[in-house]
Design a protein around this motif. Structure first.
Motif, short mmCIF file in Angstrom:
data_model
loop_
_atom_site.label_atom_id
_atom_site.label_comp_id
_atom_site.label_asym_id
_atom_site.label_seq_id
_atom_site.Cartn_x
_atom_site.Cartn_y
_atom_site.Cartn_z
N LEU A 1 6.41 2.77 -16.46
CA LEU A 1 5.90 1.80 -17.44
C LEU A 1 5.09 2.45 -18.56
O LEU A 1 5.24 2.11 -19.72
CB LEU A 1 5.01 0.76 -16.74
CG LEU A 1 5.71 -0.41 -16.10
CD1 LEU A 1 4.73 -1.20 -15.24
CD2 LEU A 1 6.32 -1.31 -17.16
N GLU A 2 4.22 3.38 -18.19
CA GLU A 2 3.28 3.95 -19.16
C GLU A 2 3.72 5.29 -19.73
O GLU A 2 3.15 5.76 -20.70
CB GLU A 2 1.90 4.10 -18.51
CG GLU A 2 1.30 2.76 -18.14
CD GLU A 2 -0.06 2.89 -17.50
OE1 GLU A 2 -0.47 4.03 -17.13
OE2 GLU A 2 -0.73 1.86 -17.36
N GLY A 3 4.70 5.91 -19.12
CA GLY A 3 5.19 7.20 -19.58
C GLY A 3 4.66 8.34 -18.72
O GLY A 3 3.63 8.22 -18.06
N TYR A 4 5.39 9.41 -18.74
CA TYR A 4 5.04 10.60 -17.98
C TYR A 4 4.19 11.53 -18.84
O TYR A 4 4.32 11.52 -20.07
CB TYR A 4 6.31 11.33 -17.52
CG TYR A 4 7.05 10.57 -16.46
CD1 TYR A 4 6.87 10.87 -15.11
CD2 TYR A 4 7.95 9.57 -16.78
CE1 TYR A 4 7.55 10.18 -14.12
CE2 TYR A 4 8.64 8.86 -15.80
CZ TYR A 4 8.43 9.18 -14.47
OH TYR A 4 9.10 8.50 -13.50
N PRO A 5 3.35 12.34 -18.21
CA PRO A 5 2.58 13.30 -19.02
C PRO A 5 3.51 14.30 -19.71
O PRO A 5 4.59 14.60 -19.20
CB PRO A 5 1.68 14.02 -17.99
CG PRO A 5 2.07 13.53 -16.66
CD PRO A 5 3.07 12.44 -16.80
N ALA A 6 3.08 14.77 -20.85
CA ALA A 6 3.88 15.73 -21.60
C ALA A 6 4.00 17.03 -20.79
O ALA A 6 3.07 17.45 -20.13
CB ALA A 6 3.22 16.03 -22.95
N ALA A 7 5.17 17.62 -20.88
CA ALA A 7 5.42 18.90 -20.19
C ALA A 7 4.64 20.00 -20.87
O ALA A 7 4.47 20.01 -22.10
CB ALA A 7 6.91 19.22 -20.20
N ARG B 1 0.83 -1.21 0.00
CA ARG B 1 0.00 0.00 0.00
C ARG B 1 0.86 1.27 0.00
O ARG B 1 0.62 2.22 0.73
CB ARG B 1 -0.95 -0.01 1.19
CG ARG B 1 -1.95 -1.14 1.10
CD ARG B 1 -2.98 -1.05 2.17
NE ARG B 1 -3.93 -2.15 1.98
CZ ARG B 1 -4.33 -2.93 2.95
NH1 ARG B 1 -3.90 -2.73 4.17
NH2 ARG B 1 -5.18 -3.89 2.71
N HIS B 2 1.88 1.22 -0.85
CA HIS B 2 2.82 2.34 -0.97
C HIS B 2 2.48 3.08 -2.26
O HIS B 2 3.00 2.78 -3.34
CB HIS B 2 4.25 1.83 -1.00
CG HIS B 2 5.29 2.87 -0.78
ND1 HIS B 2 5.48 3.92 -1.64
CD2 HIS B 2 6.18 3.03 0.23
CE1 HIS B 2 6.46 4.67 -1.20
NE2 HIS B 2 6.90 4.15 -0.06
N GLU B 3 1.58 4.05 -2.16
CA GLU B 3 1.06 4.74 -3.35
C GLU B 3 2.12 5.51 -4.13
O GLU B 3 2.08 5.56 -5.35
CB GLU B 3 -0.09 5.67 -2.96
CG GLU B 3 -1.41 4.95 -2.82
CD GLU B 3 -1.80 4.16 -4.06
OE1 GLU B 3 -1.73 4.70 -5.19
OE2 GLU B 3 -2.15 2.99 -3.91
N GLU B 4 3.07 6.11 -3.43
CA GLU B 4 4.11 6.88 -4.11
C GLU B 4 4.97 5.98 -5.00
O GLU B 4 5.25 6.30 -6.15
CB GLU B 4 4.98 7.60 -3.09
CG GLU B 4 5.99 8.55 -3.70
CD GLU B 4 6.78 9.30 -2.65
OE1 GLU B 4 7.84 9.83 -3.01
OE2 GLU B 4 6.37 9.36 -1.48
N LEU B 5 5.37 4.83 -4.47
CA LEU B 5 6.16 3.88 -5.25
C LEU B 5 5.34 3.32 -6.41
O LEU B 5 5.83 3.19 -7.53
CB LEU B 5 6.66 2.74 -4.35
CG LEU B 5 7.48 1.65 -5.04
CD1 LEU B 5 8.73 2.23 -5.69
CD2 LEU B 5 7.84 0.57 -4.03
N ARG B 6 4.08 3.01 -6.15
CA ARG B 6 3.20 2.49 -7.18
C ARG B 6 3.01 3.50 -8.31
O ARG B 6 3.10 3.15 -9.49
CB ARG B 6 1.85 2.10 -6.58
CG ARG B 6 0.94 1.40 -7.54
CD ARG B 6 -0.41 1.08 -6.88
NE ARG B 6 -1.30 0.48 -7.83
CZ ARG B 6 -1.87 1.12 -8.86
NH1 ARG B 6 -1.64 2.38 -9.06
NH2 ARG B 6 -2.67 0.48 -9.69
N ALA B 7 2.80 4.75 -7.95
CA ALA B 7 2.61 5.80 -8.96
C ALA B 7 3.87 5.98 -9.80
O ALA B 7 3.79 6.14 -11.03
CB ALA B 7 2.23 7.12 -8.28
#
Length: 58
Positions: A50-56, A38-44
Motif C-alpha cells: 500500500l505505502e511502497g517499498y523502501p528505495a534500494a 496477529r500475522h505480522e508478516e502478512l500485515r507488513a
C-alpha cells in the motif's frame, strides 16, 4: 476460525477476484485480517504494498 473470520476471508476473496474492485481496497482488507489474526508478516507485506517499498541502496 470464527464466522467473522470466514466472512472476512470471503470478502477478501471477492475483492481479489473482482476486476472492478480496487487493489488498494483489497490490500486494506488484507491488513485488517492480518491484524485480527496477529500475522505480522502478512500485515507488513500488505502495508508495503500500500505505502511502497523502501528505495534500494546503491
Amino acid at each position: 476460525m470464527t464466522t467473522s473470520d470466514v466472512r472476512g476471508l470471503e470478502q477478501l476473496e471477492r475483492a481479489v477476484l473482482d476486476d472492478t474492485a480496487s487493489l488498494a481496497s483489497a490490500l486494506r482488507q488484507c491488513l485488517l485480517l492480518a491484524g485480527y489474526a496477529r500475522h505480522e508478516e502478512l500485515r507488513a507485506w500488505a502495508l508495503k504494498e500500500l505505502e511502497g517499498y523502501p528505495a534500494a541502496g546503491p
